[in-house]
Scaffold this motif. Sequence first.
Motif, PDB file in Angstrom:
ATOM      1  N   GLN A 266      -3.557  10.261   6.736  1.00  0.00           N
ATOM      2  CA  GLN A 266      -2.521  10.798   7.598  1.00  0.00           C
ATOM      3  C   GLN A 266      -2.156   9.834   8.726  1.00  0.00           C
ATOM      4  O   GLN A 266      -1.238  10.102   9.501  1.00  0.00           O
ATOM      5  CB  GLN A 266      -2.964  12.129   8.207  1.00  0.00           C
ATOM      6  N   ALA A 267      -2.837   8.692   8.788  1.00  0.00           N
ATOM      7  CA  ALA A 267      -2.581   7.715   9.844  1.00  0.00           C
ATOM      8  C   ALA A 267      -1.299   6.938   9.560  1.00  0.00           C
ATOM      9  O   ALA A 267      -1.069   6.466   8.448  1.00  0.00           O
ATOM     10  CB  ALA A 267      -3.764   6.760   9.988  1.00  0.00           C
ATOM     11  N   VAL A 268      -0.487   6.779  10.590  1.00  0.00           N
ATOM     12  CA  VAL A 268       0.800   6.110  10.443  1.00  0.00           C
ATOM     13  C   VAL A 268       0.649   4.628  10.137  1.00  0.00           C
ATOM     14  O   VAL A 268       1.524   4.015   9.514  1.00  0.00           O
ATOM     15  CB  VAL A 268       1.643   6.321  11.719  1.00  0.00           C
ATOM     16  N   ASP A 269      -0.456   4.019  10.568  1.00  0.00           N
ATOM     17  CA  ASP A 269      -0.650   2.586  10.376  1.00  0.00           C
ATOM     18  C   ASP A 269      -1.625   2.283   9.239  1.00  0.00           C
ATOM     19  O   ASP A 269      -2.179   1.188   9.167  1.00  0.00           O
ATOM     20  CB  ASP A 269      -1.130   1.933  11.663  1.00  0.00           C
ATOM     21  N   ALA A 270      -1.849   3.239   8.332  1.00  0.00           N
ATOM     22  CA  ALA A 270      -2.749   3.044   7.194  1.00  0.00           C
ATOM     23  C   ALA A 270      -1.949   2.906   5.903  1.00  0.00           C
ATOM     24  O   ALA A 270      -0.736   3.149   5.869  1.00  0.00           O
ATOM     25  CB  ALA A 270      -3.729   4.211   7.082  1.00  0.00           C
ATOM     26  N   CYS A 271      -2.659   2.521   4.835  1.00  0.00           N
ATOM     27  CA  CYS A 271      -2.021   2.367   3.529  1.00  0.00           C
ATOM     28  C   CYS A 271      -3.079   2.587   2.449  1.00  0.00           C
ATOM     29  O   CYS A 271      -3.523   1.657   1.784  1.00  0.00           O
ATOM     30  CB  CYS A 271      -1.392   0.982   3.408  1.00  0.00           C
ATOM     31  N   GLU A 272      -3.479   3.838   2.276  1.00  0.00           N
ATOM     32  CA  GLU A 272      -4.516   4.193   1.319  1.00  0.00           C
ATOM     33  C   GLU A 272      -3.900   4.762   0.038  1.00  0.00           C
ATOM     34  O   GLU A 272      -3.209   5.762   0.071  1.00  0.00           O
ATOM     35  CB  GLU A 272      -5.484   5.229   1.926  1.00  0.00           C
ATOM     36  N   ASN A 273      -4.137   4.100  -1.064  1.00  0.00           N
ATOM     37  CA  ASN A 273      -3.611   4.525  -2.354  1.00  0.00           C
ATOM     38  C   ASN A 273      -2.094   4.739  -2.305  1.00  0.00           C
ATOM     39  O   ASN A 273      -1.581   5.805  -2.642  1.00  0.00           O
ATOM     40  CB  ASN A 273      -4.310   5.814  -2.819  1.00  0.00           C
ATOM     41  N   PRO A 274      -1.338   3.728  -1.914  1.00  0.00           N
ATOM     42  CA  PRO A 274       0.116   3.878  -1.816  1.00  0.00           C
ATOM     43  C   PRO A 274       0.770   4.060  -3.182  1.00  0.00           C
ATOM     44  O   PRO A 274       0.317   3.506  -4.182  1.00  0.00           O
ATOM     45  CB  PRO A 274       0.558   2.563  -1.162  1.00  0.00           C
ATOM     46  N   ARG A 275       1.849   4.838  -3.202  1.00  0.00           N
ATOM     47  CA  ARG A 275       2.518   5.150  -4.472  1.00  0.00           C
ATOM     48  C   ARG A 275       3.911   5.710  -4.193  1.00  0.00           C
ATOM     49  O   ARG A 275       4.293   5.900  -3.068  1.00  0.00           O
ATOM     50  CB  ARG A 275       1.697   6.166  -5.264  1.00  0.00           C
ATOM     51  N   ASP A 276       4.642   5.979  -5.210  1.00  0.00           N
ATOM     52  CA  ASP A 276       5.974   6.589  -5.224  1.00  0.00           C
ATOM     53  C   ASP A 276       7.047   5.523  -5.444  1.00  0.00           C
ATOM     54  O   ASP A 276       6.759   4.348  -5.612  1.00  0.00           O
ATOM     55  CB  ASP A 276       6.247   7.412  -3.960  1.00  0.00           C
ATOM     56  N   LEU A 277       8.315   5.967  -5.412  1.00  0.00           N
ATOM     57  CA  LEU A 277       9.417   5.139  -5.897  1.00  0.00           C
ATOM     58  C   LEU A 277       9.672   3.895  -5.046  1.00  0.00           C
ATOM     59  O   LEU A 277      10.045   2.847  -5.566  1.00  0.00           O
ATOM     60  CB  LEU A 277      10.681   5.996  -5.990  1.00  0.00           C
ATOM     61  N   ALA A 278       9.504   4.001  -3.730  1.00  0.00           N
ATOM     62  CA  ALA A 278       9.706   2.814  -2.893  1.00  0.00           C
ATOM     63  C   ALA A 278       8.642   1.759  -3.172  1.00  0.00           C
ATOM     64  O   ALA A 278       8.902   0.559  -3.037  1.00  0.00           O
ATOM     65  CB  ALA A 278       9.704   3.197  -1.414  1.00  0.00           C
TER      66      ALA A 278
END
Length: 598
Positions: A266-278
């Motif tokens: 939920q952290a704005v500056d994190a990137c854990e398991n990123p996914r989706d169309l972008a």
Amino acid sequence: MPQHVRLGSALLALVLASAAAPADAASAEARSGPPIDVQIMSVTDFHGGDKLPSQDTNIYFADGTVHEAGDAAYLATELDRLSVRYRRGNSFRVLNGDNLTGYNYPDKSLANEPAMEVLNALDFDFSSVGNHDLDWRIDYLLEHTSEQACPAGPRADDCFQDSTGSLFAGADFEYLSANVQWRESGDLVFQPYAVRDVQGRRGTESKVGFIGITLQGSDRHAMSYNDALVTTDPVAAVNHYAAELQAQGVEAIVVLDHEGLRQDSQAVDACENPRDLAWKVATEAVPAVDAVIAGHTHGLASCTVTDPAGDPRPLAIGGSYGNVIAELNLSIDPRTDDVIRDRSGFRMHPVTEDVRPDPRIRTIKDHWAGFAAERAVTPVAWTDGSATLDRDASGESTLGNLVADAMLRSSQTEPELEADLGMVATQDHSGPGWNSEIHGDLIATPHPDAPAGRSAFTHRAAFDVFGHEHKVVTTTRTGAQLEAALEQQWVVGPDGTESFYPLALSADVSYTWRASAPVGDRVDPASITVGGAPLDLARTYRVAGPVDTFNGSSDFPALRTSELMRTHPQTDHITFVAYLRELGSVTIPERDRVQVTP
């Protein structure tokens, strides 16, 4: 594109320059200097700037700090604070779509003009086109973003006076989309990109290109359904226009991608398991693209991905409602115009209430809130009573009948929309409430100006009772499909419980059903009439109603269609309000369209 991709050609250029004419040497010297610093401040999914009451307004960071988010007045202050660190002309404010369709009554009922005035005051340069920016018919968006937004003056449902007392004058920022096309011609509806000049400290110059992308499939979503449009593959569009930009000498390229990005923290500056169309665009677009800004899913993330050439590429999404500014800092080599990737990236800034709110924005919001409050209690029609969802034995309700009549009347506004009947699913299969097309009763209230023996349907009562700010459409169904849809009003659940989900029909339709007959065989096809004539099971009929009734959302399989539906001029809310206003004096419909026998 990244600095080192052009390194070989840069070295070659230096060698050749030793033997070049003095003019070439002077040109090379003019382009030398320190990197050009560029700031791009992004806000996505503004939605009028007001959150839903149930939404968590906290902004979380990876170090455990938590910030309470402020509204647009605080956003203005934060944008101004951040921009002072950069040269004039090297700082850009961009929107990443879904600027419109707020969840509050002022924005929804005032044609998004409150949001537009706020965004103009925040001084944004341009925006990608989000799916919710297409929630009204496309001619509305094109008109309301032009310099001549309201050439005919004030109208009943848009073109109001803004906070300065002037007529609404349209958006000051430009919409961009490289993948929204006219369905018939294949031409782009919007400009695919924008290019801006930037300058370095020693007079060096370069350019930055911004490509807009819209969520693919937006033209078929319930709210943004547009029969005149088609959205194409985002990666292909980005690659095409990146090449076009490079052909013009633009090497620094940023994609404003109104597609989702999700992660597990939920952290704005994190990137854990990123996914989706972008994420797909960020990892698959050509190496010429230097950064991607995501939107749509209201998520929070700051990532670095690897592009197809193996170089780092910044990717971020900055929440919603203006609660976070995703600041992209680019460092451009003035000799090659390339972005120096290892000196570029995102900083995420929460918009908090610990600064002074901008009084200009407060004035704008107060103006529209006051105007909306006055309009909310303004009568749109006089009536002899309330219209309710109370059903008789046949399943009819006075409000269902009134709404179905409004759908048929809307179809008569343009020849290509003309329908044989109006139809509305009065209750969603998930149960009564907001998911249903009709949300409650339309209550008549006393009013001092009402004629004797009459009451008022006020604007807010009429606006809120029906619709989701979705499209009203006209579609084609066969007589057999209409009869099958009537049979699908009764559903037997897994536990054997029978449920009844009545369809409301316009006054030119009638039929009879038998209460003792089994589910699936209750409606007598011979009893169905449309326009006074018996239903012909073999012929086609034109049917008008909310898009949800026909796209599967309302769970009537016989009505569901993937065929192109024709879009009416107004959204469902405003279509119903306009119908009552046109009537002026409303006689509550009788419940006499459906008969039930034992």
